[in-house]
Design an enzyme around this catalytic site. Structure first.
Site, PDB file in Angstrom:
ATOM      1  N   LYS A  56       0.809  -1.198   0.000  1.00 46.13           N
ATOM      2  CA  LYS A  56       0.000   0.000   0.000  1.00 46.13           C
ATOM      3  C   LYS A  56       0.860   1.274   0.000  1.00 46.13           C
ATOM      4  CE  LYS A  56      -3.583  -1.804   3.113  1.00 46.13           C
ATOM      5  NZ  LYS A  56      -4.183  -1.567   4.461  1.00 46.13           N
ATOM      6  N   GLY A  57       2.071   1.139   0.487  1.00 45.47           N
ATOM      7  CA  GLY A  57       2.880   2.319   0.822  1.00 45.47           C
ATOM      8  C   GLY A  57       3.026   3.370  -0.266  1.00 45.47           C
ATOM      9  N   ASP A 112       7.588   3.418  -2.375  1.00 43.69           N
ATOM     10  CA  ASP A 112       7.752   4.457  -1.342  1.00 43.69           C
ATOM     11  C   ASP A 112       9.125   4.353  -0.679  1.00 43.69           C
ATOM     12  OD1 ASP A 112       6.775   2.009  -0.453  1.00 43.69           O
ATOM     13  OD2 ASP A 112       5.975   2.822   1.397  1.00 43.69           O
ATOM     14  N   ASP A 115      14.096  -1.032   1.183  1.00 48.10           N
ATOM     15  CA  ASP A 115      14.750  -1.379   2.446  1.00 48.10           C
ATOM     16  C   ASP A 115      15.725  -2.528   2.173  1.00 48.10           C
ATOM     17  OD1 ASP A 115      15.366  -1.774   5.095  1.00 48.10           O
ATOM     18  OD2 ASP A 115      13.373  -2.397   5.715  1.00 48.10           O
ATOM     19  N   LYS A 143      16.561   3.509   1.650  1.00 46.59           N
ATOM     20  CA  LYS A 143      17.084   3.242   3.005  1.00 46.59           C
ATOM     21  C   LYS A 143      18.055   2.076   2.897  1.00 46.59           C
ATOM     22  CE  LYS A 143      15.601   1.966   7.646  1.00 46.59           C
ATOM     23  NZ  LYS A 143      14.500   1.536   8.507  1.00 46.59           N
ATOM     24  N   PHE A 165      12.831   3.530  12.138  1.00 47.20           N
ATOM     25  CA  PHE A 165      11.634   3.132  11.404  1.00 47.20           C
ATOM     26  C   PHE A 165      10.980   4.417  10.890  1.00 47.20           C
ATOM     27  CE2 PHE A 165       7.637   1.299  10.414  1.00 47.20           C
ATOM     28  CZ  PHE A 165       7.879  -0.052  10.255  1.00 47.20           C
ATOM     29  N   ASP A 172       3.750   3.174   6.848  1.00 45.11           N
ATOM     30  CA  ASP A 172       2.996   2.896   8.079  1.00 45.11           C
ATOM     31  C   ASP A 172       3.824   2.176   9.131  1.00 45.11           C
ATOM     32  OD1 ASP A 172       3.174   0.311   6.746  1.00 45.11           O
ATOM     33  OD2 ASP A 172       1.647  -0.358   8.172  1.00 45.11           O
ATOM     34  N   ARG A 178       0.042   6.455   7.940  1.00 53.25           N
ATOM     35  CA  ARG A 178       0.170   6.606   6.476  1.00 53.25           C
ATOM     36  C   ARG A 178      -0.275   7.997   6.033  1.00 53.25           C
ATOM     37  NH1 ARG A 178       1.227   1.531   4.061  1.00 53.25           N
ATOM     38  NH2 ARG A 178       0.148  -0.235   4.985  1.00 53.25           N
TER      39      ARG A 178
HETATM   40  C1  PRP Z   1       7.196  -1.846   2.520  1.00 54.39           C
HETATM   41  C2  PRP Z   1       7.398  -0.731   1.534  1.00 54.39           C
HETATM   42  C3  PRP Z   1       7.967  -1.412   0.340  1.00 54.39           C
HETATM   43  C4  PRP Z   1       8.666  -2.633   0.905  1.00 54.39           C
HETATM   44  C5  PRP Z   1      10.152  -2.448   0.818  1.00 54.39           C
HETATM   45  O1  PRP Z   1       5.987  -2.461   2.245  1.00 54.39           O
HETATM   46  O2  PRP Z   1       6.194  -0.075   1.267  1.00 54.39           O
HETATM   47  O3  PRP Z   1       6.982  -1.815  -0.580  1.00 54.39           O
HETATM   48  O4  PRP Z   1       8.264  -2.738   2.288  1.00 54.39           O
HETATM   49  O5  PRP Z   1      10.804  -3.436   1.535  1.00 54.39           O
HETATM   50  P1  PRP Z   1      12.004  -4.296   0.983  1.00 54.39           P
HETATM   51  O6  PRP Z   1      12.905  -3.411   0.201  1.00 54.39           O
HETATM   52  O7  PRP Z   1      12.630  -4.784   2.268  1.00 54.39           O
HETATM   53  O8  PRP Z   1      11.449  -5.423   0.180  1.00 54.39           O
HETATM   54  P2  PRP Z   1       5.238  -3.382   3.280  1.00 54.39           P
HETATM   55  O9  PRP Z   1       5.528  -4.810   2.960  1.00 54.39           O
HETATM   56  O10 PRP Z   1       5.543  -2.947   4.678  1.00 54.39           O
HETATM   57  O11 PRP Z   1       3.724  -3.152   2.933  1.00 54.39           O
HETATM   58  P3  PRP Z   1       2.932  -1.774   2.840  1.00 54.39           P
HETATM   59  O12 PRP Z   1       3.473  -1.046   1.647  1.00 54.39           O
HETATM   60  O13 PRP Z   1       1.522  -2.207   2.676  1.00 54.39           O
HETATM   61  O14 PRP Z   1       3.173  -0.997   4.105  1.00 54.39           O
END
Ligand code: PRP
Length: 195
Positions: A56-57, A112, A115, A143, A165, A172, A178
């Site tokens: 969703k991010g 978004d 990581d 990041k 974080f 979120d 969010r």
């Molecule tokens: C988060 C963020 C990215 C993903 C990146 O999504 O929005 O899409 O993690 O992480 P990575 O580089 O470690 O793969 P999340 O899975 O938390 O879901 P969300 O977007 O619904 O919050």
């Protein structure tokens, strides 16, 4: 404007609404110029960019970004998740896939935050198989401290080398924050108190 009192759990604002807006416009201009260089709108196979947001991010970033781009853009979305058990625990899969055919299209994947890099690496492999004319990656935040898979990002809004974080502007913590108009660090105590 936001009040001087930050919401519970918020530690420090890293990027304000103004800074985000400015950076999103700069990214949009870069994307548009690169796109116009690579394809002429007189070209018989000219087609709008397909901008794929990762739910969703990325929903807020994607909507602001595409409205700052003045060439035609078609938005679409994917959502990925990892299996928590079964034969391949940790392996990513689509919970929702894009409806747009990517064959011979210029695809811009909009994230978004990057990581570990596992999500983008998974999507890069999946989308390559679909015959896109080009695939580019745009992340609002890069990041780096937990990176496991190297991913070549074409457009980056902000670099972040810390390990806090981050929440707000789509990001979120347990589905909260969010809708903050800025991006901030979450206090470690907010994470501890919910676990
Ligand atoms: C988060 C963020 C990215 C993903 C990146 O999504 O929005 O899409 O993690 O992480 P990575 O580089 O470690 O793969 P999340 O899975 O938390 O879901 P969300 O977007 O619904 O919050």
């Amino acid at each position: 404007m936001y009040s001087k009192t930050l919401p519970t759990g918020i530690d420090k604002i890293l990027w304000s609404e103004t800074k985000i807006k400015r950076r999103v416009c700069e990214l949009a201009a870069e994307i548009e110029q690169d796109y116009l260089k690579s394809i002429s709108n007189k070209h018989p196979r000219y087609q709008p960019i397909v901008a794929i947001g990762i739910l969703k991010g990325a929903f807020i970033f994607l909507s602001d970004l595409i409205r700052a781009i003045s060439v035609p853009v078609e938005p679409d979305f994917v959502r990925v998740s990892s299996y928590s058990m079964g034969v391949n625990p940790g392996q990513l899969h689509f919970v929702h896939d894009a409806k747009t055919s990517l064959k011979e299209r210029h695809v811009l994947i909009v994230e978004d935050i990057v990581d570990t890099g596992l999500t983008l690496s998974f999507l890069a492999n999946e989308f390559k198989k679909r015959g896109a004319a080009s695939i580019k990656f745009c992340a609002l935040i890069d990041k780096t401290c937990r990176r496991e898979k190297e991913v070549q990002l074409d457009y980056v809004g902000f670099h972040y080398s810390g390990d806090a974080f981050l929440v707000g502007y789509g990001l979120d913590y347990e589905e909260k924050y969010r809708n903050l108009i800025y991006i901030a660090t979450l206090s470690p105590s907010a994470i501890q108190s919910s676990s």
